[in-house]
Design an enzyme around this catalytic site. Structure first.
Site, PDB file in Angstrom:
ATOM      1  N   CYS A   6       0.865  -1.185   0.000  1.00 18.59           N
ATOM      2  CA  CYS A   6       0.000   0.000   0.000  1.00 18.59           C
ATOM      3  C   CYS A   6       0.899   1.232   0.000  1.00 18.59           C
ATOM      4  CB  CYS A   6      -0.914  -0.005   1.218  1.00 18.59           C
ATOM      5  SG  CYS A   6      -1.932   1.478   1.365  1.00 18.59           S
ATOM      6  N   CYS A  61      -5.257   6.057  -3.832  1.00 19.67           N
ATOM      7  CA  CYS A  61      -4.559   4.771  -3.818  1.00 19.67           C
ATOM      8  C   CYS A  61      -3.150   5.022  -4.330  1.00 19.67           C
ATOM      9  CB  CYS A  61      -5.274   3.746  -4.686  1.00 19.67           C
ATOM     10  SG  CYS A  61      -4.401   2.160  -4.782  1.00 19.67           S
TER      11      CYS A  61
END
Length: 263
Positions: free
Chosen positions: A74, A199
């Site tokens: 991530c 994101c």
């Protein structure tokens, strides 16, 4: 058992962070993770990270998606855990840490709220029809569209993520539209199973895919606008391999507190 937690956000991508250097929390508990990430019955977050000791590194980043399952890399989470490490006094302005996709280097501003995170090199971009598919630490699908502001990202992203090609392992779905000298991006994330405000690995994938799409090479800097703010991706591309990829943007502490772990 009470858990002391911190909440951070990076361009609207929000995370629960826990200092687990004394390994007090057994995080191999999907029900606990999912409950903590629940926005109605828990703290709320797109994911949760545990900062742990790791020999040879400043720390280790252990990340779980909001559904309680272990996740691939991530990017915005990586930037937030760097800011968290600075807050804890583990690092100053530079760090080398370990994540699920390998070692990462990062720099953080003296103020502690702007992080530049080096991502993994990328040497393969595939296509799926008119979309691009690549892995920037997590798998991503990148599609250029028009009218992105009005697009039903949940419906369209869900359909792609759950089609016959991607249903088993899942994929993050990014829709992109040119804006000025950069791009506007909206992302449906697997594991969260919804659209998120940003994101990090997704906007990185978009920047690389658009460089290939337009036949650009050399040193490239790409500004990206997401629902939660602005990010920047810079990298070197020789026509074959993307190297020295950096994801840059804000990483801000929101609040801290204690929560009952329960059963």
């Amino acid at each position: 058992m009470k858990i002391h937690f911190f909440k951070y956000q990076g361009a609207g991508n929000d995370f629960i962070l826990i200092d687990n250097r004394k390994t007090a929390v057994d995080h191999q508990n999907p029900k606990l993770i999912a409950r903590l990430c629940d926005r109605r019955f828990g703290i709320g977050g797109d994911g949760i990270m545990f900062l742990q000791n790791k020999e040879g590194y400043d720390f280790e980043m252990v990340y779980y998606n909001a559904d309680g399952q272990p996740s691939s890399m991530c990017g915005n989470g990586g930037r937030c855990i760097v800011a968290f490490a600075k807050h804890l006094g583990i690092i100053d302005t530079e760090t080398n840490f370990l994540a699920v996709d390998g070692p990462h280097y990062a720099k953080i501003s003296a103020s502690g709220d702007w992080v530049s995170l080096q991502m993994i090199d990328v040497d393969t971009i595939n296509t799926d029809g008119d979309a691009y598919v690549l892995n920037t630490g997590s798998p991503h699908y990148v599609k250029v569209v028009e009218g992105l502001k009005e697009k039903d990202v949940y419906h369209d992203g869900y359909s792609i993520r759950n089609n016959d090609t991607y249903r088993a392992k899942g994929i993050n779905v990014n829709f992109v539209e040119p804006v000025g000298s950069g791009y506007f991006v909206r992302t449906f994330e697997r594991g969260v199973e919804d659209e998120t405000y940003a994101c990090g690995t997704g906007v990185t994938a978009v920047a690389l895919a658009m460089a290939k799409h337009h036949g650009r090479s050399g040193h490239i800097a790409t500004p990206i606008k997401v629902l939660g703010g602005d990010l920047n991706i810079r990298f070197d591309y020789d026509g074959d391999i993307f190297k020295d990829i950096f994801l840059e943007g804000p990483a801000v502490k929101v609040f801290e507190g204690e929560v009952e772990a329960g059963d």
